[in-house]
Design a protein around this motif. Sequence first.
Motif, PDB file in Angstrom:
ATOM      1  N   ALA A 514       0.831  -1.211   0.000  1.00 55.49           N
ATOM      2  CA  ALA A 514       0.000   0.000   0.000  1.00 55.49           C
ATOM      3  C   ALA A 514       0.862   1.257   0.000  1.00 55.49           C
ATOM      4  N   SER A 515       2.019   1.207   0.671  1.00 56.66           N
ATOM      5  CA  SER A 515       2.939   2.361   0.693  1.00 56.66           C
ATOM      6  C   SER A 515       3.573   2.565  -0.671  1.00 56.66           C
ATOM      7  N   LYS A 516       3.808   1.442  -1.373  1.00 58.55           N
ATOM      8  CA  LYS A 516       4.457   1.516  -2.689  1.00 58.55           C
ATOM      9  C   LYS A 516       3.495   2.075  -3.735  1.00 58.55           C
ATOM     10  N   ILE A 517       2.188   1.788  -3.575  1.00 56.55           N
ATOM     11  CA  ILE A 517       1.223   2.177  -4.628  1.00 56.55           C
ATOM     12  C   ILE A 517       1.141   3.690  -4.831  1.00 56.55           C
ATOM     13  N   PRO A 518       0.902   4.625  -3.912  1.00 51.14           N
ATOM     14  CA  PRO A 518       0.455   4.466  -2.534  1.00 51.14           C
ATOM     15  C   PRO A 518      -1.077   4.491  -2.459  1.00 51.14           C
ATOM     16  N   ASP A 519      -1.648   3.592  -1.616  1.00 52.55           N
ATOM     17  CA  ASP A 519      -3.093   3.505  -1.414  1.00 52.55           C
ATOM     18  C   ASP A 519      -3.416   3.950   0.011  1.00 52.55           C
ATOM     19  N   MET A 520      -3.979   5.142   0.121  1.00 51.42           N
ATOM     20  CA  MET A 520      -4.188   5.779   1.421  1.00 51.42           C
ATOM     21  C   MET A 520      -5.152   4.980   2.316  1.00 51.42           C
ATOM     22  N   SER A 521      -6.250   4.485   1.753  1.00 47.52           N
ATOM     23  CA  SER A 521      -7.249   3.764   2.554  1.00 47.52           C
ATOM     24  C   SER A 521      -6.666   2.479   3.125  1.00 47.52           C
ATOM     25  N   VAL A 522      -5.912   1.738   2.302  1.00 48.32           N
ATOM     26  CA  VAL A 522      -5.310   0.486   2.778  1.00 48.32           C
ATOM     27  C   VAL A 522      -4.237   0.786   3.827  1.00 48.32           C
ATOM     28  N   GLN A 523      -3.509   1.901   3.656  1.00 49.76           N
ATOM     29  CA  GLN A 523      -2.511   2.297   4.667  1.00 49.76           C
ATOM     30  C   GLN A 523      -3.199   2.606   6.000  1.00 49.76           C
ATOM     31  N   LEU A 524      -4.329   3.313   5.922  1.00 51.31           N
ATOM     32  CA  LEU A 524      -5.079   3.652   7.137  1.00 51.31           C
ATOM     33  C   LEU A 524      -5.557   2.380   7.840  1.00 51.31           C
ATOM     34  N   TRP A 525      -6.139   1.467   7.042  1.00 51.08           N
ATOM     35  CA  TRP A 525      -6.663   0.207   7.552  1.00 51.08           C
ATOM     36  C   TRP A 525      -5.541  -0.647   8.155  1.00 51.08           C
ATOM     37  N   SER A 526      -4.437  -0.774   7.409  1.00 51.34           N
ATOM     38  CA  SER A 526      -3.300  -1.604   7.863  1.00 51.34           C
ATOM     39  C   SER A 526      -2.699  -1.059   9.156  1.00 51.34           C
ATOM     40  N   SER A 527      -2.541   0.270   9.226  1.00 48.94           N
ATOM     41  CA  SER A 527      -1.924   0.855  10.431  1.00 48.94           C
ATOM     42  C   SER A 527      -2.822   0.644  11.652  1.00 48.94           C
ATOM     43  N   ALA A 528      -4.157   0.691  11.474  1.00 50.55           N
ATOM     44  CA  ALA A 528      -5.082   0.432  12.587  1.00 50.55           C
ATOM     45  C   ALA A 528      -4.942  -1.007  13.062  1.00 50.55           C
ATOM     46  N   LEU A 529      -4.835  -1.939  12.090  1.00 48.40           N
ATOM     47  CA  LEU A 529      -4.687  -3.349  12.448  1.00 48.40           C
ATOM     48  C   LEU A 529      -3.346  -3.613  13.139  1.00 48.40           C
ATOM     49  N   LEU A 530      -2.283  -3.001  12.600  1.00 52.15           N
ATOM     50  CA  LEU A 530      -0.949  -3.182  13.201  1.00 52.15           C
ATOM     51  C   LEU A 530      -0.919  -2.670  14.642  1.00 52.15           C
ATOM     52  N   LYS A 531      -1.614  -1.556  14.850  1.00 50.73           N
ATOM     53  CA  LYS A 531      -1.689  -0.980  16.202  1.00 50.73           C
ATOM     54  C   LYS A 531      -2.337  -1.992  17.152  1.00 50.73           C
ATOM     55  N   ASP A 532      -3.494  -2.545  16.727  1.00 50.02           N
ATOM     56  CA  ASP A 532      -4.226  -3.504  17.583  1.00 50.02           C
ATOM     57  C   ASP A 532      -3.451  -4.810  17.757  1.00 50.02           C
ATOM     58  N   LEU A 533      -2.803  -5.264  16.667  1.00 51.39           N
ATOM     59  CA  LEU A 533      -2.028  -6.515  16.727  1.00 51.39           C
ATOM     60  C   LEU A 533      -0.871  -6.401  17.715  1.00 51.39           C
ATOM     61  N   ASN A 534      -0.109  -5.314  17.551  1.00 51.47           N
ATOM     62  CA  ASN A 534       1.062  -5.135  18.428  1.00 51.47           C
ATOM     63  C   ASN A 534       0.647  -4.945  19.884  1.00 51.47           C
TER      64      ASN A 534
END
Length: 598
Positions: A514-534
Amino acid sequence: MASGGEAPESWYLALLGFAEHFRTSSPPKIRLCVHCLQAVFQFKPPQRVEARTHLQLGSVLYHHTKNSELARNHLEKAWLVSQQIPQFEDVKFEAASLLSELYCQQNLVDSAKPLLRKAIQISQQTPYWHCRLLFQLAQLHTLEKDLVSACDLLGVGAEYARVVGSEYTRALFLLSKGMLLLMERKLQEVHPLLTLCGQIVENWQGNPIQKESLRVFFLVLQVTHYLDAGQVKSVKPCLKQLQQCIQTISTLHDDEILPSNPADLFHWLPKEHMCVLVYLVTVMHSMQAGYLEKAQKYTDKALMQLEKLKMLDCSPILSSFQVILLEHIIMCRLVTGHKATALQEISQVCQLCQQSPRLFSNHAAQLHTLLGLYCISVNCMDNAEAQFTTALRLTTHQELWTFIVTNLASVYIREGNRQQELFSLLERINPDHNFPVSSHCLRAAAFYIRGLFSFFQGRYNEAKRFLRETLKMSNAEDLNRLTACSLVLLGHIFYVLGNHRESNNMVVPAMQLASKIPDMSVQLWSSALLKDLNKACGNTMDAHEAAQMHQNFSQQLLQDHIAACSLPEHNLITWTDGPPPVQFQAQNGPTTSLASLL
């Protein structure tokens, strides 16, 4: 008076000289030019001079004034008189060609067709005009969406060109026919035709620029065929060849040597138009593959070149190129989180369509589709539904129809209370059987939509099956955005199921892609998941870093959201009928919900 074989009278040459002087003055003095040509008739000239003068007057009035009735009157006389004169082909067929063009402009298509048919019938001994008139009638049928008649005429032209020994123009006729067959989705007929064209192009030994332009035409058809089929990876060798070919053309000098065969006196497109077209298909490829920065770079180059060309050339094809480029870059902007810019570019497309009814009728469905995508991005779901419904009403194009239905299904999934309509839509784009189009990309997207629906319904195993199918298809053809979306949704499913390790294995590559594309919505979604996962795994530092990233993305999207909704152009989301509105009233402020972004 000058009789047929004698030199023209001095009065005629003088009047002609004055007329040409006034026509080419800067600025042109068209009224004086017309006066000089009309004065010819005072001398009761012979038929040849009379017919030619009627043609010259008709041409000047048609190209330089709005007096189309008088132009038509002169062209009809030129056509009538010239048919009575032997060996007067140039005047006769130019009058027919120009008159039918004028008829079409006046919406008198039923007068243009028999005129062109008669001219084609009597021009068989004049290869250049016979071919040109066949192209013209084929184009007229194409504009009327009668592609079967157009293909038949192009087939007749190809055979005629072969008989008169013009392999170059035979290739032009066949490539034009191939283009129409692609538009009609007659793929079984396209493949042998393109194979034959490839052989003709390679074997033809002639003017290097003409040969390379045939090759560009051939490769553009191949590339668009692959892109229509959603085969972003398979197209790469063809696209590379096309880009090399246009570089070769740009180094060649236009030779002024005329071909020895009059049937070869055709060009597909000017060199500068071909350059823009190659940029355009490169942008189409970059957008489908998810290389959005590359798409932006080539769009900028193409639009800059178009601006220069439009200062000197008012060819309608340039406006078509501009609209298609803008349509693609608008989709890129919505993905990269630049909604305000996308909205201004949608407004730009509206302005271009206001200038040309034909452009609007060809792009109205796409315009409403883009507005629907914009509405989704600012969470105006009712407006998105209205825009997509309007677009579906306006399109007969199967790929576009499938794209719209896929996006409308995503709207119904988000709304959560439209089960009946949603089931009906999903049945029409079922990727497991009777999928409406052959596009690899759209079929992969249909699997993703199924996966998204199953996820929202809590049917996680079923969702995983659909998403793995999307991943398999998107990896096969380098469809980066679908890959990123599938990975993050799979990551979300594994997180919900408590499988944190597997979730992390999905979300981390999703974030990188998503960072390479860049796709803002997927970055937002991924960062929220990473926050909860960690957080769940006790990785406090990583959780804090992901939370910071999520905060940054949220802020950027929120600011862009407010900027877009504050623009007067935001009112476009309510337009669902008729031509585009001419102007927009400024809004007091955003009227849409921001909750989905936070």
